[in-house]
Design an enzyme around this catalytic site. Sequence first.
Site, PDB file in Angstrom:
ATOM      1  N   HIS A  18       0.839  -1.205   0.000  1.00  0.00           N
ATOM      2  CA  HIS A  18       0.000   0.000   0.000  1.00  0.00           C
ATOM      3  C   HIS A  18       0.875   1.257   0.000  1.00  0.00           C
ATOM      4  O   HIS A  18       0.699   2.152  -0.839  1.00  0.00           O
ATOM      5  CB  HIS A  18      -0.900  -0.016   1.234  1.00  0.00           C
ATOM      6  N   GLU A  19       1.827   1.309   0.914  1.00  0.00           N
ATOM      7  CA  GLU A  19       2.681   2.498   1.022  1.00  0.00           C
ATOM      8  C   GLU A  19       3.633   2.607  -0.163  1.00  0.00           C
ATOM      9  O   GLU A  19       4.001   3.716  -0.561  1.00  0.00           O
ATOM     10  CB  GLU A  19       3.456   2.477   2.339  1.00  0.00           C
ATOM     11  N   HIS A  22       1.955   4.654  -2.802  1.00  0.00           N
ATOM     12  CA  HIS A  22       2.102   6.094  -2.558  1.00  0.00           C
ATOM     13  C   HIS A  22       3.518   6.553  -2.917  1.00  0.00           C
ATOM     14  O   HIS A  22       3.713   7.585  -3.562  1.00  0.00           O
ATOM     15  CB  HIS A  22       1.850   6.413  -1.078  1.00  0.00           C
TER      16      HIS A  22
END
Length: 420
Positions: A18-19, A22
């Site tokens: 997920h990170e 980003h």
Amino acid sequence: METLIIVMIIFGLLVSIHEFGHLIVAKRSGILCREYAIGFGPKIFAIKKGETVYTVRLLPIGGYVRMAGEDPESFEIKPGQSIGFYLNDYGRVYRIVSDHLEKYPDAHFMTVEQCDFEDQLFLSGYEDEDGPLLRYAIERDATYVVDNQDFQIAPRDRQFASQSLPARFLTIFAGPFMNLVLAVLIFVIYFSIQGVPSNAPLLGKVIHGYPAEKSGLMQGDRIVAIDGKTTGSWRDIVSYVSKHPKEQIQLTVIRDENQRQINLVTGQRKGENGKLEGVIGVYQPTRHSFIESVSAGFSQTYYWIKMELTGLKMLVTGGFDLNKLAGPVGIYNATGEVVAQGLFFVLNWTAFLSVNLAVINLLPLPALDGGRLLFLIIEALRGKPVEPQKEALVHFIGFAFLMLLMLLVTWNDLQNLFSR
């Protein structure tokens, strides 16, 4: 202990992917990413590569990418302040020290008159009390020292807020999107190994101790009729058997091009509606095809997205049993049950949790990615951003609410655990 290790691996994977979404889009957009963190709290591991410090923190309950400009810069120099600085071969400042100056005897020292670390990138002041006013240009990748650690300055064009609206939107959206990508990949791996479910009227793996095994049925048998009624698909077999719990049925089977009749008494189990339904103890047949595995990976991810949205709709309309709402403890217990069933169940569970994380994060709630995307949509409609202080306050309240909800759900988990 095994369950705890697997839970940490699963959540570490989901959060890191997920990170990473980003991080990679932010970097491609030109945003300075100071830290990529898995977990919260004190650091237990840190390594710096390029501009970014990669850390693992003590509490494995999430993660974050710290981008320049999202929060107020921690480094500030005021007129009249004494600092130390270092010059490169071109006479430009590449390192600045603002405290504990005695630890840096090899630095140049100055009493600051003016400085700008975001736009004009300069530093001016007096090295001697009676000396001339000196001005130095600052390198775009200059660092400043805080607590003996170097941090890179963030020129305006490297900050999150200065990027275009589409770039900021994609940076935030990339986190949940990567969780959906991960879910698809896991499902593709699962179907590539296990095979893609087929609707052909064939028997899959026969379960030990059930009526199918006891009657001599084998994997690969083709069921062409049950009690004289033609069966043309797996659904036909399941539909007929489920309607006849604890009853004798006759199967017309083709094996090795030979037809035979096999009689058996079905078993029974309680269905989702609470009614008894018949079973014979066989899995659905599968077929192996990479193309079909990829298609099934997308289809299964889409299915769980729909299920998540349906559950959220029921939660809002009051049709959802709140006692079934699970928090960290509930997920831990469920993971333990999945682990006991084997690797392939763990794969499915991981993919499901990845979809869950993506969908929940995209909800338009403060402190979630969806809440941040909502503010960007509002900015697009208004033609100007919401004031940072107001947005920060909304996210803070939203985060506090989410923490309260987490406590309530955890309490519900504990009550369910001890009431068993």
